[in-house]
Design a protein around this motif. Structure first.
Motif, PDB file in Angstrom:
ATOM      1  N   GLU A  41       5.174 -11.582  28.748  1.00 41.00           N
ATOM      2  CA  GLU A  41       5.617 -12.682  27.907  1.00 41.00           C
ATOM      3  C   GLU A  41       4.969 -12.577  26.532  1.00 41.00           C
ATOM      4  OE1 GLU A  41       2.659 -16.091  29.641  1.00 41.00           O
ATOM      5  OE2 GLU A  41       4.521 -15.708  30.716  1.00 41.00           O
ATOM      6  N   GLY A  42       5.231 -13.588  25.712  1.00 42.87           N
ATOM      7  CA  GLY A  42       4.661 -13.596  24.375  1.00 42.87           C
ATOM      8  C   GLY A  42       5.666 -13.138  23.360  1.00 42.87           C
ATOM      9  N   PRO A  43       5.478 -13.586  22.126  1.00 46.34           N
ATOM     10  CA  PRO A  43       6.424 -13.245  21.073  1.00 46.34           C
ATOM     11  C   PRO A  43       6.315 -11.772  20.684  1.00 46.34           C
ATOM     12  CG  PRO A  43       4.568 -14.467  20.158  1.00 46.34           C
ATOM     13  CD  PRO A  43       4.367 -14.443  21.645  1.00 46.34           C
ATOM     14  N   GLY A  44       7.399 -11.249  20.127  1.00 45.29           N
ATOM     15  CA  GLY A  44       7.404  -9.850  19.756  1.00 45.29           C
ATOM     16  C   GLY A  44       8.079  -9.620  18.419  1.00 45.29           C
ATOM     17  N   ALA A  45       7.895  -8.422  17.905  1.00 45.90           N
ATOM     18  CA  ALA A  45       8.570  -8.005  16.681  1.00 45.90           C
ATOM     19  C   ALA A  45       8.756  -6.500  16.727  1.00 45.90           C
ATOM     20  CB  ALA A  45       7.774  -8.409  15.446  1.00 45.90           C
ATOM     21  N   ILE A  46       9.802  -6.059  16.072  1.00 45.21           N
ATOM     22  CA  ILE A  46      10.095  -4.629  16.006  1.00 45.21           C
ATOM     23  C   ILE A  46      10.167  -4.238  14.543  1.00 45.21           C
ATOM     24  CG2 ILE A  46      11.987  -2.978  16.337  1.00 45.21           C
ATOM     25  CD1 ILE A  46      12.499  -4.551  19.034  1.00 45.21           C
ATOM     26  N   LEU A  47       9.492  -3.153  14.197  1.00 43.00           N
ATOM     27  CA  LEU A  47       9.474  -2.681  12.808  1.00 43.00           C
ATOM     28  C   LEU A  47      10.187  -1.338  12.718  1.00 43.00           C
ATOM     29  CD1 LEU A  47       8.502  -2.580   9.835  1.00 43.00           C
ATOM     30  CD2 LEU A  47       6.330  -1.652  10.688  1.00 43.00           C
ATOM     31  N   ILE A  48      11.248  -1.325  11.903  1.00 43.55           N
ATOM     32  CA  ILE A  48      12.024  -0.099  11.693  1.00 43.55           C
ATOM     33  C   ILE A  48      11.869   0.298  10.230  1.00 43.55           C
ATOM     34  CG2 ILE A  48      14.358   0.888  11.686  1.00 43.55           C
ATOM     35  CD1 ILE A  48      13.534   0.256  14.478  1.00 43.55           C
ATOM     36  N   GLY A  49      11.444   1.516   9.997  1.00 35.54           N
ATOM     37  CA  GLY A  49      11.194   1.964   8.630  1.00 35.54           C
ATOM     38  C   GLY A  49      12.457   2.430   7.922  1.00 35.54           C
ATOM     39  N   PRO A  50      12.291   2.822   6.673  1.00 38.19           N
ATOM     40  CA  PRO A  50      13.438   3.339   5.915  1.00 38.19           C
ATOM     41  C   PRO A  50      13.783   4.749   6.380  1.00 38.19           C
ATOM     42  CG  PRO A  50      11.442   3.553   4.625  1.00 38.19           C
ATOM     43  CD  PRO A  50      11.040   2.889   5.913  1.00 38.19           C
ATOM     44  N   GLU A  51      14.925   5.259   5.900  1.00 34.20           N
ATOM     45  CA  GLU A  51      15.363   6.594   6.336  1.00 34.20           C
ATOM     46  C   GLU A  51      14.287   7.650   6.046  1.00 34.20           C
ATOM     47  OE1 GLU A  51      18.024   7.280   8.089  1.00 34.20           O
ATOM     48  OE2 GLU A  51      19.289   5.506   7.866  1.00 34.20           O
TER      49      GLU A  51
END
Lengths: 240, 240
Positions: free
Chosen positions: A183-193
């Protein structure tokens, strides 16, 4: 098969409520979807319950009125999941916003990274795409589209309780699906090309709330990586 | 950052080989990518090894010649994974082909289902999109794009050793990520926006090689469902 017409609105929703439509909403309902007086549709605002049944009370060229009847479906919760992404070319950013909305993200945060082309982000445009994707995917809420922020500033103020999946193309030779916490909040980080800079990579890897994630052996475009990462995050938690 | 130019070719690849370019290839290399004589690029054909280093020997408006130097990278195998999909609107079919190629599918099979709008499928166009996606994603092979076939006929001749994931929107209330077998060929079936017919659903559920898969609680567009399902299949096997 005719698709049910669904509309996101700003106004409060309750049985017996009457809603005046904005010009763009009237255009969508009456010119595009060809609804006539007496036609029924679904409404949601992300706050008051789930989806409300409503009926067209008045039509017009740039206006109209709906009457809210009853709550037709319960709210569909979204997991507490953010997507941080470097702006891409227009069509690919649009796709990313649409897909992240479908998959259930709650906040879409454009980030400026060291290798980001300093493109302007049209939040209002992206918010409209998110609304449309929510309308078409049966959602009862719309993710928040935030304004462009510097990645470094976001990391400075990061809540360490929110685990950040750092999708790092450079680790593609070493695939590793993370086991998400239950559980717990999440985040996803996607970089530039162009990927992340060495300094960014070093900082991210050292952050205790940051988990590097490799999405297989292949080079994925940023928007593909985002969809894959959102899917894996959801799957790891049993699709909340 | 300048992206390395990569080109899929039909011809055999070996050190010392000389290649004459077709008009569209010459246009891409010299007009779009602005390569000049002596410039180096990567070549692959999906058969002879992986990526070959080549050098531009002659440029021209509608022609040109490359010399193959040496094998620069080993072949990148694709898992034995097919994607069966009902044709969507043009832009969404294009996206699906691009993403499935990036994620590593080996065969893209358009299928006609009971609720498929009988759209024509331009195999040559889809094959060109797959080639371009392979070139841009560092792949050393291109998936096969097959012609439109009836789902029922494909199921009649199905090899039972190939497990078929049947992505059924109607089971969205009951999410279930399948545990894939550790090995063996696979296929993913994505229906049209209108879903499968009751008869199709009944037949598919009864087939021993068919495994119904729900992709969460939300309604996903067909192309989103395809990307999610490909991702989960790959993740279940450790990203082959």
């Amino acid at each position: 098969m005719a698709q049910r017409v669904r509309l996101y609105v700003d106004q409060p929703l309750a049985a017996g409520q009457s809603l005046d439509l904005a010009a763009d909403q009237a255009h969508y309902l009456f010119a595009v979807m060809r609804l006539t007086e007496g036609a029924q549709l679904g409404l949601f605002n992300g706050r008051d319950g789930g989806e409300w049944e409503a009926v067209v009370a008045e039509t017009g060229k740039r206006k109209g009125r709906l009457n809210v009847l009853f709550e037709a479906a319960p709210p569909q919760p979204r997991p507490d999941l953010w997507l941080l992404f470097a702006p891409l070319k227009k069509a690919r950013t649009d796709m990313l916003v649409e897909k992240a909305t479908e998959l259930g993200a709650t906040r879409l945060q454009p980030v400026a990274t060291d290798y980001t082309n300093a493109e302007r982000v049209r939040e209002d445009r992206l918010a409209a795409i998110a609304r449309e994707a929510a309308e078409q995917s049966g959602a009862t809420s719309v993710p928040e589209v935030s304004g462009l922020e510097k990645l470094s500033a976001l990391l400075d103020g990061w809540d360490p309780a929110r685990e950040l999946w750092f999708c790092d193309e450079m680790r593609a030779e070493d695939p590793a699906v993370p086991e998400a916490p239950a559980e717990g909040p999440g985040a996803i980080l996607i970089g530039p090309e162009g990927g992340f800079s060495p300094a960014e990579r070093e900082r991210l890897r050292a952050l205790p709330f940051c988990r590097p994630v490799a999405l297989g052996r292949r080079i994925l475009r940023a928007e593909t990586a985002a969809i894959s990462a959102l899917t894996l995050w959801l799957a790891a938690r049993g699709f909340p």
